[in-house]
Design a protein around this motif. Sequence first.
Motif, PDB file in Angstrom:
ATOM      1  N   PHE A 192      53.307  67.972  55.799  1.00 14.07           N
ATOM      2  CA  PHE A 192      52.312  67.820  54.728  1.00 14.07           C
ATOM      3  C   PHE A 192      52.332  69.056  53.839  1.00 14.07           C
ATOM      4  O   PHE A 192      52.295  68.958  52.616  1.00 14.07           O
ATOM      5  CB  PHE A 192      50.906  67.658  55.326  1.00 14.07           C
ATOM      6  N   GLU A 193      52.389  70.210  54.477  1.00 17.45           N
ATOM      7  CA  GLU A 193      52.341  71.461  53.713  1.00 17.45           C
ATOM      8  C   GLU A 193      53.609  71.614  52.855  1.00 17.45           C
ATOM      9  O   GLU A 193      53.539  72.059  51.719  1.00 17.45           O
ATOM     10  CB  GLU A 193      52.176  72.657  54.659  1.00 17.45           C
ATOM     11  N   TYR A 249      53.331  69.291  49.955  1.00 15.95           N
ATOM     12  CA  TYR A 249      52.312  69.816  49.037  1.00 15.95           C
ATOM     13  C   TYR A 249      52.907  70.949  48.198  1.00 15.95           C
ATOM     14  O   TYR A 249      52.760  70.977  46.979  1.00 15.95           O
ATOM     15  CB  TYR A 249      51.101  70.318  49.834  1.00 15.95           C
ATOM     16  N   LYS A 302      52.785  70.787  44.242  1.00 12.29           N
ATOM     17  CA  LYS A 302      51.452  71.265  43.864  1.00 12.29           C
ATOM     18  C   LYS A 302      51.360  71.708  42.404  1.00 12.29           C
ATOM     19  O   LYS A 302      50.386  71.400  41.714  1.00 12.29           O
ATOM     20  CB  LYS A 302      50.998  72.391  44.798  1.00 12.29           C
ATOM     21  N   ARG A 303      52.377  72.420  41.929  1.00 11.21           N
ATOM     22  CA  ARG A 303      52.296  72.976  40.573  1.00 11.21           C
ATOM     23  C   ARG A 303      52.294  71.864  39.526  1.00 11.21           C
ATOM     24  O   ARG A 303      51.515  71.882  38.587  1.00 11.21           O
ATOM     25  CB  ARG A 303      53.446  73.943  40.307  1.00 11.21           C
ATOM     26  N   TYR A 318      48.948  69.896  39.759  1.00 10.19           N
ATOM     27  CA  TYR A 318      47.801  70.671  39.277  1.00 10.19           C
ATOM     28  C   TYR A 318      47.909  70.926  37.769  1.00 10.19           C
ATOM     29  O   TYR A 318      46.915  70.849  37.046  1.00 10.19           O
ATOM     30  CB  TYR A 318      47.709  71.998  40.045  1.00 10.19           C
ATOM     31  N   SER A 319      49.117  71.210  37.285  1.00  7.73           N
ATOM     32  CA  SER A 319      49.304  71.452  35.844  1.00  7.73           C
ATOM     33  C   SER A 319      48.905  70.218  35.048  1.00  7.73           C
ATOM     34  O   SER A 319      48.225  70.321  34.025  1.00  7.73           O
ATOM     35  CB  SER A 319      50.767  71.777  35.527  1.00  7.73           C
ATOM     36  N   MET A 369      45.151  69.920  35.093  1.00  8.30           N
ATOM     37  CA  MET A 369      44.529  70.956  34.263  1.00  8.30           C
ATOM     38  C   MET A 369      44.675  70.632  32.778  1.00  8.30           C
ATOM     39  O   MET A 369      43.739  70.766  31.998  1.00  8.30           O
ATOM     40  CB  MET A 369      45.188  72.310  34.528  1.00  8.30           C
ATOM     41  N   GLU A 371      41.027  70.762  40.189  1.00  2.00           N
ATOM     42  CA  GLU A 371      41.207  70.926  41.644  1.00  2.00           C
ATOM     43  C   GLU A 371      40.809  69.661  42.385  1.00  2.00           C
ATOM     44  O   GLU A 371      41.497  69.205  43.289  1.00  2.00           O
ATOM     45  CB  GLU A 371      40.289  72.063  42.122  1.00  2.00           C
ATOM     46  N   SER A 420      43.370  67.010  41.813  1.00  2.00           N
ATOM     47  CA  SER A 420      44.606  67.290  42.567  1.00  2.00           C
ATOM     48  C   SER A 420      44.409  66.930  44.029  1.00  2.00           C
ATOM     49  O   SER A 420      45.296  66.345  44.662  1.00  2.00           O
ATOM     50  CB  SER A 420      44.982  68.774  42.466  1.00  2.00           C
ATOM     51  N   GLN A 421      43.242  67.289  44.558  1.00  2.00           N
ATOM     52  CA  GLN A 421      42.965  66.970  45.968  1.00  2.00           C
ATOM     53  C   GLN A 421      42.975  65.451  46.175  1.00  2.00           C
ATOM     54  O   GLN A 421      43.565  64.944  47.124  1.00  2.00           O
ATOM     55  CB  GLN A 421      41.607  67.562  46.384  1.00  2.00           C
ATOM     56  N   PHE A 458      46.590  64.181  46.074  1.00  2.00           N
ATOM     57  CA  PHE A 458      47.357  64.443  47.302  1.00  2.00           C
ATOM     58  C   PHE A 458      46.833  63.608  48.472  1.00  2.00           C
ATOM     59  O   PHE A 458      47.616  63.137  49.292  1.00  2.00           O
ATOM     60  CB  PHE A 458      47.339  65.943  47.637  1.00  2.00           C
ATOM     61  N   MET A 459      45.523  63.433  48.537  1.00  2.00           N
ATOM     62  CA  MET A 459      44.980  62.624  49.637  1.00  2.00           C
ATOM     63  C   MET A 459      45.449  61.179  49.518  1.00  2.00           C
ATOM     64  O   MET A 459      45.843  60.567  50.501  1.00  2.00           O
ATOM     65  CB  MET A 459      43.445  62.701  49.659  1.00  2.00           C
ATOM     66  N   PHE A 469      49.046  61.083  50.621  1.00  4.94           N
ATOM     67  CA  PHE A 469      49.251  61.156  52.064  1.00  4.94           C
ATOM     68  C   PHE A 469      48.764  59.878  52.764  1.00  4.94           C
ATOM     69  O   PHE A 469      49.313  59.483  53.778  1.00  4.94           O
ATOM     70  CB  PHE A 469      48.543  62.397  52.634  1.00  4.94           C
ATOM     71  N   ARG A 470      47.749  59.240  52.182  1.00  4.69           N
ATOM     72  CA  ARG A 470      47.272  57.983  52.776  1.00  4.69           C
ATOM     73  C   ARG A 470      48.290  56.864  52.570  1.00  4.69           C
ATOM     74  O   ARG A 470      48.444  55.997  53.416  1.00  4.69           O
ATOM     75  CB  ARG A 470      45.937  57.572  52.138  1.00  4.69           C
TER      76      ARG A 470
END
Lengths: 194, 229
Positions: A18-19, A22, A26-27, A30-31, A34, A44, A47-48, A51-52, A55-56
């Motif tokens: 997962f990490e 991510y 991530k960039r 998030y970009s 934003m 944020e 983005s969360q 990602f959730m 992953f689901r």
Amino acid sequence: MTEAQAIAGCVAGDPQAFEVLYNMHKRRVYSLCMRMVRDPAEAEDLSQEAFMQLFRKIGTFRGDSAFSTWMHRLTVNIILMRIRKKGLDQVSLDQDRDDGQDLPPREYGSEDIDLLGVVDRITLEKAIAALPRGYRTVFVLHDIEGYEHNEIARMMGCSVGNSKSQLFKARLKLRSLLLEKKPKLEKKQLKASR
Amino acid sequence: MINCPDLQEDVSLWVDGELDLTRAETVKRHLECCPECAAFNRDMNAIRQGVERLEPIEPPDRLWKSIRFQLEAEGRIRSKPKEPFWAAIVPRNFPDLKPAWSGAILALFLGIGSLLVYDLTTPSPVVPVPAASTSHQEAVLEELRKAEANYRAAIEALSASSREKLESLDPVLAQVFHDNLATMDYYLNECKQAVENSPQNPLAHRYLLAAYQKKVELMQTIVTSDSLL
């Protein structure tokens, strides 16, 4: 760990996978958030959520398209859904709300002004952030994220012509915002050279 | 006659390569003779080039923490099997000693544990206690109390510096030491209980003193932990 291994690891519930996934995305995620919403806290949160959701749903990824494309589309949908739900200062794409007030005055016959040397990264980011939300959405999706007008039209539920027209207006507005900053920048450059 | 504002929309499309050949040709011809539209065209290209130079924005570190927390809450992350305590006692960056440490700690606790079990489940002392006089028993217990007092003094002396040390250590390593101190305290209390239950049992005395000894050694290890790193 490759992306494919990380995807398999996520399906198996491996925390490291997962990490890794991510960190790979991530960039970009998030970009995009934003630039579309401007507010760091909301970016944020989005983005969360992106990602959730990823992953689901990762077990359903079949590899028909690139993983990044899949992930990106998912993120765009989440952002657009949030924008629709909130109904913030969104410019409707189905009506030309803009009646010329938003657009820069056109001064034909004036001296040749152009943006060469003005469009630095920070100035451009600020100008994009200052665009009305509807213009910004189309500009970010087309010019920054590389979506075609037909894709934008599908995602936003508008016509291709409308998407093109909004992009033109966004660019026009952006140009005027950047030109407004030009005298300030020139003064700064002049000071720096002294 | 060409209307410049209308043509600029075509310029915007032309920049993207989305104009058919006929209109593209019209735009090209107009740009050659209209400085205003030519400037507009340059600006569109400048913006495009500027966009290509935009850099991705780094999200804050807390974003991953929030996501990980949510993944754990939803049970999507498989939790790691907990390491045995003797594996955790050894600093990770000191791998060469790991087998020796693990063996020693395991042997210590197995020894203390099995002897305690043996002691607590055996109705009569394994070593027949000589029918010592009450004064002799009192003398032995007095010696034990003195030894305990000495160990407690040593622990007291080490506690301030070890506490200080733990605060300055890497939190992960500090947690390992905290956990092991807690384990030591647990066995120490077990041994004290065994002595209370069988005050005449010399084995119980020996294990109690061994437990004190091991706690002091662990605290010394904490105080000198710089040399481990």
